[in-house]
Enzyme design. Sequence first.
Site, PDB file in Angstrom:
ATOM      1  N   CYS A 164     -20.503  -7.717  15.932  1.00 31.61           N
ATOM      2  CA  CYS A 164     -21.576  -7.300  16.829  1.00 31.61           C
ATOM      3  C   CYS A 164     -21.139  -6.280  17.869  1.00 31.61           C
ATOM      4  O   CYS A 164     -21.964  -5.801  18.650  1.00 31.61           O
ATOM      5  CB  CYS A 164     -22.170  -8.526  17.520  1.00 31.61           C
ATOM      6  SG  CYS A 164     -22.637  -9.808  16.346  1.00 31.61           S
ATOM      7  N   HIS A 304     -24.776  -8.339  26.716  1.00 28.89           N
ATOM      8  CA  HIS A 304     -24.772  -8.790  25.319  1.00 28.89           C
ATOM      9  C   HIS A 304     -25.864  -9.845  25.143  1.00 28.89           C
ATOM     10  O   HIS A 304     -26.612  -9.791  24.181  1.00 28.89           O
ATOM     11  CB  HIS A 304     -23.397  -9.345  24.968  1.00 28.89           C
ATOM     12  CG  HIS A 304     -23.222  -9.654  23.517  1.00 28.89           C
ATOM     13  ND1 HIS A 304     -23.411  -8.717  22.530  1.00 28.89           N
ATOM     14  CD2 HIS A 304     -22.873 -10.811  22.890  1.00 28.89           C
ATOM     15  CE1 HIS A 304     -23.183  -9.269  21.346  1.00 28.89           C
ATOM     16  NE2 HIS A 304     -22.860 -10.534  21.530  1.00 28.89           N
ATOM     17  N   GLU A 315     -20.737 -14.809  29.706  1.00 28.98           N
ATOM     18  CA  GLU A 315     -20.881 -13.419  30.123  1.00 28.98           C
ATOM     19  C   GLU A 315     -21.286 -13.324  31.588  1.00 28.98           C
ATOM     20  O   GLU A 315     -20.763 -12.481  32.337  1.00 28.98           O
ATOM     21  CB  GLU A 315     -21.902 -12.698  29.244  1.00 28.98           C
ATOM     22  CG  GLU A 315     -22.000 -11.213  29.541  1.00 28.98           C
ATOM     23  CD  GLU A 315     -22.960 -10.475  28.625  1.00 28.98           C
ATOM     24  OE1 GLU A 315     -23.001  -9.228  28.708  1.00 28.98           O
ATOM     25  OE2 GLU A 315     -23.666 -11.125  27.830  1.00 28.98           O
ATOM     26  N   LYS A 336     -32.085  -8.027  23.776  1.00 26.48           N
ATOM     27  CA  LYS A 336     -32.183  -8.902  22.593  1.00 26.48           C
ATOM     28  C   LYS A 336     -33.330  -9.892  22.719  1.00 26.48           C
ATOM     29  O   LYS A 336     -33.774 -10.455  21.715  1.00 26.48           O
ATOM     30  CB  LYS A 336     -30.867  -9.662  22.381  1.00 26.48           C
ATOM     31  CG  LYS A 336     -29.710  -8.811  21.887  1.00 26.48           C
ATOM     32  CD  LYS A 336     -28.487  -9.666  21.616  1.00 26.48           C
ATOM     33  CE  LYS A 336     -27.296  -8.840  21.147  1.00 26.48           C
ATOM     34  NZ  LYS A 336     -26.719  -8.021  22.241  1.00 26.48           N
ATOM     35  N   HIS A 341     -31.120  -9.994  17.581  1.00 30.95           N
ATOM     36  CA  HIS A 341     -29.738  -9.515  17.543  1.00 30.95           C
ATOM     37  C   HIS A 341     -29.503  -8.700  16.277  1.00 30.95           C
ATOM     38  O   HIS A 341     -29.442  -9.246  15.172  1.00 30.95           O
ATOM     39  CB  HIS A 341     -28.801 -10.714  17.597  1.00 30.95           C
ATOM     40  CG  HIS A 341     -27.365 -10.366  17.846  1.00 30.95           C
ATOM     41  ND1 HIS A 341     -26.893  -9.069  17.831  1.00 30.95           N
ATOM     42  CD2 HIS A 341     -26.286 -11.147  18.124  1.00 30.95           C
ATOM     43  CE1 HIS A 341     -25.599  -9.071  18.082  1.00 30.95           C
ATOM     44  NE2 HIS A 341     -25.208 -10.311  18.274  1.00 30.95           N
ATOM     45  N   PHE A 400     -18.037 -11.565  16.817  1.00 34.09           N
ATOM     46  CA  PHE A 400     -17.241 -12.630  16.216  1.00 34.09           C
ATOM     47  C   PHE A 400     -15.837 -12.095  15.931  1.00 34.09           C
ATOM     48  O   PHE A 400     -15.670 -10.961  15.488  1.00 34.09           O
ATOM     49  CB  PHE A 400     -17.872 -13.099  14.910  1.00 34.09           C
ATOM     50  CG  PHE A 400     -19.070 -14.002  15.074  1.00 34.09           C
ATOM     51  CD1 PHE A 400     -19.470 -14.462  16.305  1.00 34.09           C
ATOM     52  CD2 PHE A 400     -19.798 -14.405  13.955  1.00 34.09           C
ATOM     53  CE1 PHE A 400     -20.577 -15.300  16.442  1.00 34.09           C
ATOM     54  CE2 PHE A 400     -20.903 -15.236  14.073  1.00 34.09           C
ATOM     55  CZ  PHE A 400     -21.285 -15.676  15.316  1.00 34.09           C
TER      56      PHE A 400
END
Length: 414
Positions: A164, A304, A315, A336, A341, A400
């Site tokens: 991502c 994010h 975050e 998002k 996403h 990831f």
Amino acid sequence: MTDRRVVITGIGAITPLGKTAPEFWNGLVSGKSGVRPITHFDVSKFSTRFAGQVEEYDELEYFDRKEARRLDRVTQFGLIAADEAIKDSQVDLDKIDKNRVGVLVGTGIGGMKTFYDQSVSHYEHGPRGVSPFFIPMLIPDIPAGQISIKYGFRGVNFCAVSACATGSHNIGLAFDSIRMGQSDMVLCGGTEAPVWQIGIAGFSSMKALSTRNDSPETASRPFDKTRDGFVLAEGASMMVLESLESALDRGARIYGEIVGYGFSADAHHITAPDPEGNGVILALNSALKMAGIEREEIDHINMHGTSTPLGDIAETNSIKKVFGDHAYKINLNSTKSMTGHMLGAAGAGESVAALLSIYHNTVPPTINVNDPDPECDLNYTVNEAEVREIRYAMNNAFGFGGHNTSLIFKKYEE
């Protein structure tokens, strides 16, 4: 090594909020949700039955039938967004040195539909059932390759793949290529098309997706206490990065400037964020250092913000540690909440959003925050867009594997 200023002169996007960059931006500012039930395959056996999808997409609007059959959806999206960005830049392709134009476009997964369809065909028909176009349609670098082939761009050409964080990594690498004198112009960004049976099944088996099937449009709810996972989405976003000299020479419209990035690793876990935020903190501080600015100069952060229980808190805490009291003065958001996403395209799409926030002095909202999580107590620009002066904006994207990116964009000033 040189240190040239790098500006953005063109943008393109095909997302769950629309098939062009203006539609994407207008959807963001209006707080529109692009999440809806999946209808192009049977989802009755799936725990999650919705996604962020490009609405009313007909590949034959963009490609002839033969070409469409040989392009996975991930490459189609990449080509569409790239074409818009190039046209938006108003560059005359006959008057530039294509040896100095690069393409850095990535995808987190690649041709997922192709992989699924060809695997089924191999199972049913054996080796003869596999298309000779299987591998060229599948591999993650093929969107970058196809874009360079279409336009004859012979400069730097490859893709960074970091789940991502992919889109943001490619933008950062494009920035480097220009500022160090390797390229004069780079088409960069990310594309993804994971909304297919195997994609939904894979993320569902990880328990990563929201299962709010009764209300898909409100399922992506970053920073809300009732969030239960992210929403899978598809799309692509591209930028034309250009040296300032090149842009001025041809009288280009300039959206803004990219001034720094931070890349780091969590070195912690394959999917879960580091609860201490060490890698994220390193990326944010590295971006500020490269940009040569103080933390108090950041006005806006497109986070994010995936709508996962652990990620949003981690975050938020990292931003507090980096920015201190100033964290509460920044307009943050998670787009998002509207798009879902887009994985490898997320960092690119959200960089476009951050750039346009500077250009229009408007921060799109984070929608679906109706029961705020007390552990997420910053200003997330909840539910309504806010008009304010923005000089510096940051975009965060994490993947990831523990990959972290932070990009900093600046209002263009002569």
